[in-house]
Design a protein around this motif. Structure first.
Motif, PDB file in Angstrom:
ATOM      1  N   SER A   1      21.929  35.629  37.550  1.00 12.87           N
ATOM      2  CA  SER A   1      21.280  35.264  36.023  1.00 12.87           C
ATOM      3  C   SER A   1      20.944  36.127  35.580  1.00 12.87           C
ATOM      4  CB  SER A   1      21.377  33.991  35.903  1.00 12.87           C
ATOM      5  OG  SER A   1      19.776  33.816  36.607  1.00 12.87           O
ATOM      6  N   VAL A   2      20.120  36.966  35.804  1.00  9.50           N
ATOM      7  CA  VAL A   2      18.731  38.204  35.574  1.00  9.50           C
ATOM      8  C   VAL A   2      19.194  39.268  36.304  1.00  9.50           C
ATOM      9  CG1 VAL A   2      16.134  37.883  35.279  1.00  9.50           C
ATOM     10  CG2 VAL A   2      16.889  35.953  35.698  1.00  9.50           C
ATOM     11  N   GLU A   3      19.294  40.073  35.001  1.00 14.32           N
ATOM     12  CA  GLU A   3      19.573  41.761  36.130  1.00 14.32           C
ATOM     13  C   GLU A   3      18.903  42.389  35.215  1.00 14.32           C
ATOM     14  OE1 GLU A   3      24.198  41.079  36.182  1.00 14.32           O
ATOM     15  OE2 GLU A   3      23.405  42.395  34.491  1.00 14.32           O
ATOM     16  N   VAL A   4      17.497  43.053  36.710  1.00 12.38           N
ATOM     17  CA  VAL A   4      17.059  44.231  35.566  1.00 12.38           C
ATOM     18  C   VAL A   4      17.118  45.386  36.232  1.00 12.38           C
ATOM     19  CG1 VAL A   4      14.180  44.620  35.877  1.00 12.38           C
ATOM     20  CG2 VAL A   4      14.835  42.723  35.750  1.00 12.38           C
TER      21      VAL A   4
ATOM     22  N   ARG B   1      16.353  49.818  36.265  1.00  7.83           N
ATOM     23  CA  ARG B   1      15.755  51.164  36.301  1.00  7.83           C
ATOM     24  C   ARG B   1      16.475  51.690  35.883  1.00  7.83           C
ATOM     25  NH1 ARG B   1      12.308  54.570  39.094  1.00  7.83           N
ATOM     26  NH2 ARG B   1      12.484  53.488  40.785  1.00  7.83           N
ATOM     27  N   ASP B   2      16.473  53.019  35.354  1.00  3.99           N
ATOM     28  CA  ASP B   2      17.532  53.914  34.730  1.00  3.99           C
ATOM     29  C   ASP B   2      19.074  53.481  35.828  1.00  3.99           C
ATOM     30  OD1 ASP B   2      14.845  56.199  35.997  1.00  3.99           O
ATOM     31  OD2 ASP B   2      15.274  55.340  33.795  1.00  3.99           O
ATOM     32  N   GLY B   3      19.190  52.948  35.307  1.00  2.88           N
ATOM     33  CA  GLY B   3      20.612  51.918  35.954  1.00  2.88           C
ATOM     34  C   GLY B   3      20.525  51.529  37.346  1.00  2.88           C
ATOM     35  N   THR B   4      19.676  51.433  37.880  1.00  2.00           N
ATOM     36  CA  THR B   4      19.294  50.781  39.631  1.00  2.00           C
ATOM     37  C   THR B   4      18.250  49.451  39.750  1.00  2.00           C
ATOM     38  OG1 THR B   4      18.956  53.188  40.071  1.00  2.00           O
ATOM     39  CG2 THR B   4      18.513  51.833  41.860  1.00  2.00           C
ATOM     40  N   PRO B   5      18.841  48.368  39.975  1.00  2.00           N
ATOM     41  CA  PRO B   5      18.806  46.755  40.320  1.00  2.00           C
ATOM     42  C   PRO B   5      17.436  47.072  40.943  1.00  2.00           C
ATOM     43  CG  PRO B   5      21.142  47.273  41.289  1.00  2.00           C
ATOM     44  CD  PRO B   5      20.474  48.796  40.938  1.00  2.00           C
ATOM     45  N   VAL B   6      16.581  46.500  40.367  1.00  2.00           N
ATOM     46  CA  VAL B   6      15.554  46.354  40.540  1.00  2.00           C
ATOM     47  C   VAL B   6      15.317  44.873  40.898  1.00  2.00           C
ATOM     48  CG1 VAL B   6      12.890  46.431  39.892  1.00  2.00           C
ATOM     49  CG2 VAL B   6      14.452  48.035  39.201  1.00  2.00           C
ATOM     50  N   ALA B   7      14.672  44.536  42.155  1.00  2.00           N
ATOM     51  CA  ALA B   7      14.545  42.989  42.063  1.00  2.00           C
ATOM     52  C   ALA B   7      13.061  42.027  41.813  1.00  2.00           C
ATOM     53  CB  ALA B   7      14.060  42.538  43.348  1.00  2.00           C
ATOM     54  N   LEU B   8      12.356  41.546  40.852  1.00  2.00           N
ATOM     55  CA  LEU B   8      11.505  40.767  40.349  1.00  2.00           C
ATOM     56  C   LEU B   8      11.222  39.464  41.325  1.00  2.00           C
ATOM     57  CD1 LEU B   8      10.664  42.679  37.349  1.00  2.00           C
ATOM     58  CD2 LEU B   8      10.407  43.876  39.669  1.00  2.00           C
ATOM     59  N   PRO B   9      10.067  39.393  41.207  1.00  2.85           N
ATOM     60  CA  PRO B   9       9.522  37.720  41.605  1.00  2.85           C
ATOM     61  C   PRO B   9      10.043  36.997  40.646  1.00  2.85           C
ATOM     62  CG  PRO B   9       8.405  39.112  42.777  1.00  2.85           C
ATOM     63  CD  PRO B   9       8.342  39.695  41.639  1.00  2.85           C
ATOM     64  N   VAL B  10      10.830  35.940  40.728  1.00  6.49           N
ATOM     65  CA  VAL B  10      10.665  34.838  39.591  1.00  6.49           C
ATOM     66  C   VAL B  10      10.283  33.618  39.847  1.00  6.49           C
ATOM     67  CG1 VAL B  10      11.925  33.227  38.769  1.00  6.49           C
ATOM     68  CG2 VAL B  10      12.970  35.420  39.515  1.00  6.49           C
ATOM     69  N   GLU B  11       9.246  33.260  38.610  1.00  3.76           N
ATOM     70  CA  GLU B  11       8.086  32.350  38.176  1.00  3.76           C
ATOM     71  C   GLU B  11       7.821  31.530  37.548  1.00  3.76           C
ATOM     72  OE1 GLU B  11       4.429  34.145  38.777  1.00  3.76           O
ATOM     73  OE2 GLU B  11       4.365  34.793  41.067  1.00  3.76           O
ATOM     74  N   TRP B  12       7.692  30.140  37.466  1.00 10.28           N
ATOM     75  CA  TRP B  12       8.211  29.512  36.650  1.00 10.28           C
ATOM     76  C   TRP B  12       6.538  29.109  35.666  1.00 10.28           C
ATOM     77  CZ3 TRP B  12      12.482  28.989  33.330  1.00 10.28           C
ATOM     78  CH2 TRP B  12      14.012  29.430  33.800  1.00 10.28           C
TER      79      TRP B  12
ATOM     80  N   THR C   1      15.884  47.850  31.461  1.00 12.92           N
ATOM     81  CA  THR C   1      17.230  47.043  30.762  1.00 12.92           C
ATOM     82  C   THR C   1      17.577  45.723  31.337  1.00 12.92           C
ATOM     83  OG1 THR C   1      18.353  48.847  29.996  1.00 12.92           O
ATOM     84  CG2 THR C   1      19.505  47.086  29.766  1.00 12.92           C
ATOM     85  N   VAL C   2      17.047  44.960  30.655  1.00 12.89           N
ATOM     86  CA  VAL C   2      16.950  43.467  31.441  1.00 12.89           C
ATOM     87  C   VAL C   2      18.293  42.387  30.676  1.00 12.89           C
ATOM     88  CG1 VAL C   2      15.830  41.037  31.894  1.00 12.89           C
ATOM     89  CG2 VAL C   2      14.948  43.491  32.106  1.00 12.89           C
ATOM     90  N   THR C   3      18.725  41.877  31.464  1.00 16.10           N
ATOM     91  CA  THR C   3      19.794  40.444  30.982  1.00 16.10           C
ATOM     92  C   THR C   3      19.440  39.447  31.669  1.00 16.10           C
ATOM     93  OG1 THR C   3      21.196  43.076  30.867  1.00 16.10           O
ATOM     94  CG2 THR C   3      22.427  40.667  31.505  1.00 16.10           C
ATOM     95  N   LEU C   4      19.568  39.089  30.126  1.00 19.29           N
ATOM     96  CA  LEU C   4      20.000  37.348  30.413  1.00 19.29           C
ATOM     97  C   LEU C   4      20.611  36.542  30.549  1.00 19.29           C
ATOM     98  CD1 LEU C   4      16.077  36.230  29.547  1.00 19.29           C
ATOM     99  CD2 LEU C   4      16.403  36.868  31.758  1.00 19.29           C
ATOM    100  N   ARG C   5      21.788  35.977  31.245  1.00 18.98           N
ATOM    101  CA  ARG C   5      22.962  36.203  31.336  1.00 18.98           C
ATOM    102  C   ARG C   5      23.442  34.380  30.762  1.00 18.98           C
ATOM    103  NH1 ARG C   5      26.380  39.592  33.431  1.00 18.98           N
ATOM    104  NH2 ARG C   5      28.280  38.159  33.709  1.00 18.98           N
ATOM    105  N   GLY C   6      24.395  34.530  29.744  1.00 16.50           N
ATOM    106  CA  GLY C   6      24.872  33.880  28.903  1.00 16.50           C
ATOM    107  C   GLY C   6      26.377  33.238  29.642  1.00 16.50           C
ATOM    108  N   GLU C   7      27.188  34.485  29.826  1.00 18.58           N
ATOM    109  CA  GLU C   7      28.684  34.375  30.615  1.00 18.58           C
ATOM    110  C   GLU C   7      28.148  34.302  32.356  1.00 18.58           C
ATOM    111  OE1 GLU C   7      30.758  34.235  28.869  1.00 18.58           O
ATOM    112  OE2 GLU C   7      29.586  35.301  27.023  1.00 18.58           O
TER     113      GLU C   7
END
Length: 399
Positions: A313-316, A318-329, A349-355
């Motif tokens: 549901s969250v995609e990050v 960097r130059d087209g390559t996926p990057v995994a970042l820690p998720v916190e609230w 490029t960050v995508t927060l998915r609604g689909e």
């Protein structure tokens, strides 16, 4: 005679209270008067520790100050309760300028031109000192020697500690067992669960006021909220109840409230965070600002945090390559994705998915849940008034 030394930690522990029993002709001495004081002090401190808990009651705001080429901190007046139930009153502003490490008594260590560590903790600690010296008619020949005066008063004061490290964020959560009892309406059993344990006094009773990050050139950045314990006073609880009532009215009314993205902030380790002015804005960040990641704040319906997954549901990228970042609230409606060290240079490029797989809202039933209304435009919040659509934003990290 020398004043009796008391164990402050022991006064806040669970122990059998003892107080004076007066009778006609009873001879009162220092031990009896100390017993009278300690009975009242222990009662107050146990109540503070177990009924209120440690933390800031009010004030004690921390801000960065600068004078000439020196940087430091200013701590505002306020009140706190430490881990042993002792009240700490700071009546006036205090300036730590220049900012230096301190010893256990809050005294700055000698300046040997060594740079400050990159991570510091600012804490407030209870201290007592003796004052009001007056003649002692019966000095103690073994302890006092040739002295013929004694302090007549204790002053309850404080010390500010600055030491290397990072204090953990304060975590307040509803455990699964407690949440289940409340959902089933078993209030008495929930109260019994909360009252099951009596916490012991901590080893270190000081109250953390802030984490301080020191930049490469000595710039200071304060994290004053998340590591700071706060005492939930009746005044605060009343305000929270008012806000929760409004929130219930908002989330539980019959018309559909869509989940939207209301703001995006780029987190900087060195310097102020960058807030995107519009959803489709693209920012260029220098790596010297130590970009760490981002925070996205959701508005409208409450977000289902379980629907958030990095790479789904969250995609990050960097130059087209996926990057995994820690998720916190850090807050119920605020998502943080950040690293401890600066992000590598590149186009992000960050995508927060609604689909699918979408970020979902929380509904009274699974059928009430709606996906993120994510289409971006020129104005906050995101969306076009219909659930679905992915939300994108971009930024560039330059060397």
């Amino acid at each position: 005679m020398s004043p009796t030394l008391r164990n402050d930690r022991q006064l806040s522990e669970l122990s059998t209270p003892q107080r004076n029993r007066y009778f006609y002709g009873k001879l009162m001495d220092v031990l009896h008067f100390d017993l009278e004081q300690e009975y009242l002090i222990a009662e107050q401190r146990r109540s503070n520790r177990l009924l209120l808990g440690p933390g800031v009651v009010c004030g004690l705001q921390v801000e960065v100050i600068r004078s000439g080429g020196e940087r430091g901190l200013r701590v505002g007046p306020g009140l706190a309760i430490d881990g042993w139930g002792r009240r700490i009153l700071v009546p006036d502003e205090v300036e730590l300028l220049p900012l230096r490490l301190t010893d256990e008594d809050g005294v700055p260590v000698p300046d040997d031109d060594t740079p400050l560590p990159r991570q510091l903790v600012l804490s407030l600690c209870y201290r007592e000192c003796r004052t009001g010296f007056e003649p002692a008619l019966v000095p103690d020949p073994l302890c006092d020697g040739p002295r013929h005066s004694e302090a007549g008063r204790w002053v309850e004061t404080y010390a500010l500690h600055v030491h290397e490290g990072t204090a953990d964020d304060v975590v307040r959560e509803c455990t699964s067992d407690l949440g289940e009892l409340l959902r089933e309406g078993r209030i008495q059993e929930a109260l019994c669960l909360l009252a099951a344990d009596c916490p012991d006094p901590p080893t270190d009773p000081c109250v953390v006021l802030a984490n301080i990050a020191v930049g490469p050139r000595g710039a200071l950045k304060i994290a004053p909220c998340l590591p700071r314990p706060v005492v939930p006073t009746n005044r605060m609880l009343l305000q929270l109840l008012i806000c929760l009532n409004e929130r219930i009215e908002e989330c539980c009314r019959h018309d559909t409230v869509l989940l939207k993205v209301g703001a995006v902030r780029l987190l900087m380790g060195n310097g102020p965070d960058v807030v995107l002015d519009s959803p489709d804005e693209r920012r260029v960040i220098l790596r010297g600002s130590e970009p760490l990641g981002f925070e996205a704040e959701f508005t409208g319906a409450p977000v289902d945090q379980a629907s958030i997954a990095m790479g789904g549901s969250v995609e990050v990228l960097r130059d087209g390559t996926p990057v995994a970042l820690p998720v916190e609230w850090p807050a119920p409606q605020r998502l943080r994705c950040a690293v401890r060290n600066a992000l590598e240079p590149g186009a992000y490029t960050v995508t927060l998915r609604g689909e699918r797989p979408a970020i979902m809202s929380v509904g009274q039933s699974p059928d009430d849940a709606e996906p993120l209304d994510g289409e971006a435009g020129r104005q906050w919040p995101s969306g076009d008034g219909r659930p679905g659509g992915n939300f994108h934003f971009s930024f560039q990290v330059d060397r």
